[in-house]
Write a protein that holds these residues in place. Sequence first.
Motif, PDB file in Angstrom:
ATOM      1  N   GLY A   4       0.817  -1.210   0.000  1.00 42.95           N
ATOM      2  CA  GLY A   4       0.000   0.000   0.000  1.00 42.95           C
ATOM      3  C   GLY A   4       0.847   1.255   0.000  1.00 42.95           C
ATOM      4  O   GLY A   4       1.958   1.288  -0.545  1.00 42.95           O
ATOM      5  N   TYR A   5       0.335   2.273   0.622  1.00 43.47           N
ATOM      6  CA  TYR A   5       0.972   3.583   0.643  1.00 43.47           C
ATOM      7  C   TYR A   5       2.381   3.523   1.230  1.00 43.47           C
ATOM      8  O   TYR A   5       3.328   4.066   0.663  1.00 43.47           O
ATOM      9  CB  TYR A   5       0.084   4.549   1.431  1.00 43.47           C
ATOM     10  CG  TYR A   5       0.626   5.951   1.535  1.00 43.47           C
ATOM     11  CD1 TYR A   5       0.683   6.773   0.413  1.00 43.47           C
ATOM     12  CD2 TYR A   5       1.070   6.457   2.744  1.00 43.47           C
ATOM     13  CE1 TYR A   5       1.178   8.060   0.502  1.00 43.47           C
ATOM     14  CE2 TYR A   5       1.562   7.738   2.843  1.00 43.47           C
ATOM     15  CZ  TYR A   5       1.620   8.540   1.723  1.00 43.47           C
ATOM     16  OH  TYR A   5       2.108   9.816   1.806  1.00 43.47           O
ATOM     17  N   ILE A   6       2.544   2.846   2.368  1.00 42.84           N
ATOM     18  CA  ILE A   6       3.855   2.755   3.015  1.00 42.84           C
ATOM     19  C   ILE A   6       4.829   1.994   2.119  1.00 42.84           C
ATOM     20  O   ILE A   6       5.996   2.367   1.989  1.00 42.84           O
ATOM     21  CB  ILE A   6       3.750   2.085   4.404  1.00 42.84           C
ATOM     22  CG1 ILE A   6       2.758   2.842   5.302  1.00 42.84           C
ATOM     23  CG2 ILE A   6       5.118   1.982   5.070  1.00 42.84           C
ATOM     24  CD1 ILE A   6       3.066   4.295   5.521  1.00 42.84           C
ATOM     25  N   GLY A   7       4.364   0.919   1.507  1.00 46.51           N
ATOM     26  CA  GLY A   7       5.213   0.174   0.589  1.00 46.51           C
ATOM     27  C   GLY A   7       5.688   1.031  -0.572  1.00 46.51           C
ATOM     28  O   GLY A   7       6.855   0.953  -0.986  1.00 46.51           O
ATOM     29  N   ASP A   8       4.789   1.851  -1.105  1.00 48.31           N
ATOM     30  CA  ASP A   8       5.156   2.746  -2.210  1.00 48.31           C
ATOM     31  C   ASP A   8       6.226   3.748  -1.767  1.00 48.31           C
ATOM     32  O   ASP A   8       7.179   4.016  -2.510  1.00 48.31           O
ATOM     33  CB  ASP A   8       3.931   3.499  -2.725  1.00 48.31           C
ATOM     34  CG  ASP A   8       2.932   2.597  -3.434  1.00 48.31           C
ATOM     35  OD1 ASP A   8       3.304   1.459  -3.792  1.00 48.31           O
ATOM     36  OD2 ASP A   8       1.774   3.030  -3.606  1.00 48.31           O
ATOM     37  N   MET A  52      -1.954   5.462   8.414  1.00 52.91           N
ATOM     38  CA  MET A  52      -2.941   6.161   7.612  1.00 52.91           C
ATOM     39  C   MET A  52      -2.630   5.973   6.130  1.00 52.91           C
ATOM     40  O   MET A  52      -1.471   6.026   5.720  1.00 52.91           O
ATOM     41  CB  MET A  52      -2.889   7.652   7.984  1.00 52.91           C
ATOM     42  CG  MET A  52      -3.954   8.501   7.347  1.00 52.91           C
ATOM     43  SD  MET A  52      -3.795  10.237   7.885  1.00 52.91           S
ATOM     44  CE  MET A  52      -4.428  10.149   9.552  1.00 52.91           C
ATOM     45  N   GLU A  53      -3.655   5.723   5.342  1.00 46.14           N
ATOM     46  CA  GLU A  53      -3.532   5.693   3.886  1.00 46.14           C
ATOM     47  C   GLU A  53      -3.833   7.101   3.359  1.00 46.14           C
ATOM     48  O   GLU A  53      -4.551   7.879   3.991  1.00 46.14           O
ATOM     49  CB  GLU A  53      -4.521   4.690   3.282  1.00 46.14           C
ATOM     50  CG  GLU A  53      -4.206   3.243   3.619  1.00 46.14           C
ATOM     51  CD  GLU A  53      -2.981   2.683   2.909  1.00 46.14           C
ATOM     52  OE1 GLU A  53      -2.629   3.199   1.826  1.00 46.14           O
ATOM     53  OE2 GLU A  53      -2.373   1.741   3.437  1.00 46.14           O
ATOM     54  N   PHE A  54      -3.299   7.416   2.203  1.00 48.52           N
ATOM     55  CA  PHE A  54      -3.484   8.738   1.624  1.00 48.52           C
ATOM     56  C   PHE A  54      -4.980   9.045   1.479  1.00 48.52           C
ATOM     57  O   PHE A  54      -5.738   8.230   0.961  1.00 48.52           O
ATOM     58  CB  PHE A  54      -2.803   8.833   0.256  1.00 48.52           C
ATOM     59  CG  PHE A  54      -2.830  10.220  -0.310  1.00 48.52           C
ATOM     60  CD1 PHE A  54      -1.923  11.164   0.122  1.00 48.52           C
ATOM     61  CD2 PHE A  54      -3.783  10.586  -1.241  1.00 48.52           C
ATOM     62  CE1 PHE A  54      -1.952  12.448  -0.379  1.00 48.52           C
ATOM     63  CE2 PHE A  54      -3.822  11.870  -1.742  1.00 48.52           C
ATOM     64  CZ  PHE A  54      -2.896  12.809  -1.310  1.00 48.52           C
ATOM     65  N   GLY A  55      -5.407  10.209   1.972  1.00 47.36           N
ATOM     66  CA  GLY A  55      -6.792  10.645   1.857  1.00 47.36           C
ATOM     67  C   GLY A  55      -7.659  10.307   3.060  1.00 47.36           C
ATOM     68  O   GLY A  55      -8.782  10.789   3.154  1.00 47.36           O
TER      69      GLY A  55
END
Length: 150
Positions: A4-8, A52-55
């Motif tokens: 997810g976001y952290i992986g990116d 937290m994920e983006f947004g």
Amino acid sequence: MATGYIGDIRKLVGHMPLILDTAGGILLNDRHQVLLNLRTDTHNWSLPGGYMEFGETFAQTCVREYKEDSGLDVEIVRPLKLFDQGIFAYPNGDKVQTITQLFLVRKVGGELLSAATDETLRLDYFDFGKLPPLLNTQTEQMLAFAEEHL
């Protein structure tokens, strides 16, 4: 490896220290015990919650992560406190400073996970005075705050 976001982000910055927003929840049973999850990555206990994920808002993050970590559907009762001194090194060397919004939550559905997942080995309720080995100092601070104020 994180997804997810952290992986990116990790694909771009490697093991560079990061400041990340997180949310977690305090869920008490009728005996005033707190629900904790045994983590797969560090093999110690923490509050259900996560990054937290983006947004997302802190509240949305808490509800989503609580479901992922515990199997329970929760609703936010109220915010408790923001914790911003959570510096932690993961077993793979990733370092983070977590800014965590802690919430009091109430169960509204779902069932506790009955089998291990990729994030949670098991779940249990604990007395505040008899806590197991915890993830980090920030987790200790959040549980001490909850014990004193709930």
